[in-house]
Design a protein around this motif. Structure first.
Motif, PDB file in Angstrom:
ATOM      1  N   ASP A 155      -9.815  58.623  -8.478  1.00 39.44           N
ATOM      2  CA  ASP A 155     -10.150  59.424  -9.633  1.00 39.44           C
ATOM      3  C   ASP A 155      -9.092  59.307 -10.575  1.00 39.44           C
ATOM      4  OD1 ASP A 155     -12.666  60.063  -9.144  1.00 39.44           O
ATOM      5  OD2 ASP A 155     -12.321  62.164  -8.280  1.00 39.44           O
ATOM      6  N   ARG A 156      -7.937  59.674 -10.145  1.00 41.23           N
ATOM      7  CA  ARG A 156      -6.719  59.853 -11.309  1.00 41.23           C
ATOM      8  C   ARG A 156      -6.605  58.608 -11.923  1.00 41.23           C
ATOM      9  NH1 ARG A 156      -1.629  59.225 -10.610  1.00 41.23           N
ATOM     10  NH2 ARG A 156      -1.718  59.038  -8.374  1.00 41.23           N
ATOM     11  N   ARG A 157      -6.710  57.451 -11.134  1.00 39.45           N
ATOM     12  CA  ARG A 157      -6.471  56.120 -11.845  1.00 39.45           C
ATOM     13  C   ARG A 157      -7.742  55.562 -12.439  1.00 39.45           C
ATOM     14  NH1 ARG A 157      -1.725  53.166 -11.759  1.00 39.45           N
ATOM     15  NH2 ARG A 157      -0.113  54.112 -10.261  1.00 39.45           N
ATOM     16  N   GLY A 158      -8.733  56.294 -12.216  1.00 41.97           N
ATOM     17  CA  GLY A 158     -10.180  55.885 -12.981  1.00 41.97           C
ATOM     18  C   GLY A 158     -10.479  54.425 -12.244  1.00 41.97           C
ATOM     19  N   LEU A 159     -10.476  54.398 -11.110  1.00 39.93           N
ATOM     20  CA  LEU A 159     -10.815  53.099 -10.173  1.00 39.93           C
ATOM     21  C   LEU A 159     -12.156  53.389  -9.471  1.00 39.93           C
ATOM     22  CD1 LEU A 159      -7.211  52.112  -8.985  1.00 39.93           C
ATOM     23  CD2 LEU A 159      -8.433  51.284 -11.193  1.00 39.93           C
ATOM     24  N   VAL A 160     -12.793  52.057  -9.453  1.00 38.12           N
ATOM     25  CA  VAL A 160     -14.230  52.054  -8.680  1.00 38.12           C
ATOM     26  C   VAL A 160     -13.640  51.307  -7.283  1.00 38.12           C
ATOM     27  CG1 VAL A 160     -16.511  51.198  -8.756  1.00 38.12           C
ATOM     28  CG2 VAL A 160     -15.552  52.103 -10.643  1.00 38.12           C
ATOM     29  N   LEU A 161     -14.236  51.733  -6.263  1.00 42.61           N
ATOM     30  CA  LEU A 161     -13.828  50.997  -4.848  1.00 42.61           C
ATOM     31  C   LEU A 161     -14.852  49.881  -4.909  1.00 42.61           C
ATOM     32  CD1 LEU A 161     -13.407  52.453  -1.412  1.00 42.61           C
ATOM     33  CD2 LEU A 161     -15.297  50.606  -1.666  1.00 42.61           C
TER      34      LEU A 161
END
Length: 290
Positions: A155-161
């Motif tokens: 979330d903090r990195r704005g990333l999608v798994l």
């Protein structure tokens, strides 16, 4: 013994105790491990680490990045790309979507924690590049220390798994006589472009990229120590000419759990892994194994 099968000296006594009904099996913890592949001129190579000799479980043995599920991965909804959580639940043979998410999260998180490779990106069709900077290392260390959850990190990195970058390969459950037991799903994945592995694990004293056949040869010669699921999966990877071929084969793989069986036969304990005859051991009721 002639090969490099990891076989603790306390196993015969524990197996006899289990057969006699004096040993109560402990529950197996959910876990995930990833066979990270990259293409070479001689075919795909797999990333392996050697566990420190001081480790209580499989010290000195070669393995893949992996580890136990963080319970928080059941509770936090992560940003997700690829097959749905419902699809993964059916594929992994688990009851609900949250458990499927936790297992897939464990695979991605442990690969990042132990190899520095992250199967996630800013959008559903991208992957992050170099993850070796100081800020990435601080995040990785916080994950290892369980100071932050994987969902919070994403979330903090704005990333999608990127669950689509994983292929479920096999499932092994630690024998019932072991004091530390894991219900482990093995996955395959390709090393993303722009990323590189490093020995980021405090549990390993060496990491290597090796062709599966070369590692299997080392095991057969007794030069490389491995647990049964490790050498079994290496042998299963040898037919594939590229990492993409191995990933393409994953959806058809049987995920029926492999669980060792210990039974008394003619005065000796026979230890076997169904479907894997090479690991069968015969343990006399009062002596050493063969």
């Amino acid at each position: 013994m002639a090969n490099g099968q990891w076989y603790p000296p306390e196993w015969p006594d524990r197996i006899r105790a289990l057969a006699a009904g004096t040993l109560t099996p402990v529950a197996a913890r959910r876990a995930a491990t990833v066979m990270l592949l990259r293409d070479t001129d001689g075919g795909p190579a797999v990333h392996m680490l050697r566990r420190r000799a001081s480790m209580a479980f499989a010290g000195g043995a070669y393995a893949y990045p992996g580890g136990g599920v963080d319970p928080r991965d059941d509770d936090h909804l992560v940003r997700w790309a690829g097959p749905t959580r419902a699809w993964w639940a059916e594929r992994l043979g688990v009851e609900d979507e949250t458990e499927a998410q936790a297992i897939v999260c464990a695979a991605v998180r442990e690969t990042y924690e132990e190899a520095g490779v992250l199967l996630a990106g800013p959008t559903p069709d991208t992957v992050v590049g170099d993850t070796t900077g100081a800020d990435w290392e601080a995040d990785r260390a916080a994950l290892v220390a369980r100071e932050t959850s994987f969902a919070d990190f994403l979330d903090r990195r704005g990333l999608v798994l990127r669950s689509d970058l994983l292929g479920a390969w096999t499932r092994w459950i630690t024998p019932e006589f072991e004091p530390r037991r894991y219900d482990t799903w093995f996955f395959v994945a390709s090393l993303p472009a722009g990323q590189r592995t490093r020995n980021a694990s405090g549990e390993a004293d060496r990491t290597v990229w090796t062709r599966p056949q070369d590692a299997a040869d080392g095991y057969d010669k007794g030069e490389l120590l491995m647990m049964p699921p490790t050498i079994a999966t290496l042998r299963q990877l040898t037919p594939y000419a590229t990492a993409a071929e191995a990933l393409a084969a994953a959806p058809a793989r049987d995920l029926t759990p492999v669980l060792a069986q210990a039974r008394l036969v003619d005065g000796e304990v026979v230890l076997s892994w169904p479907g894997h005859d090479e690991f069968t051991k015969h343990i006399p009721t009062g002596g050493a194994s063969t």
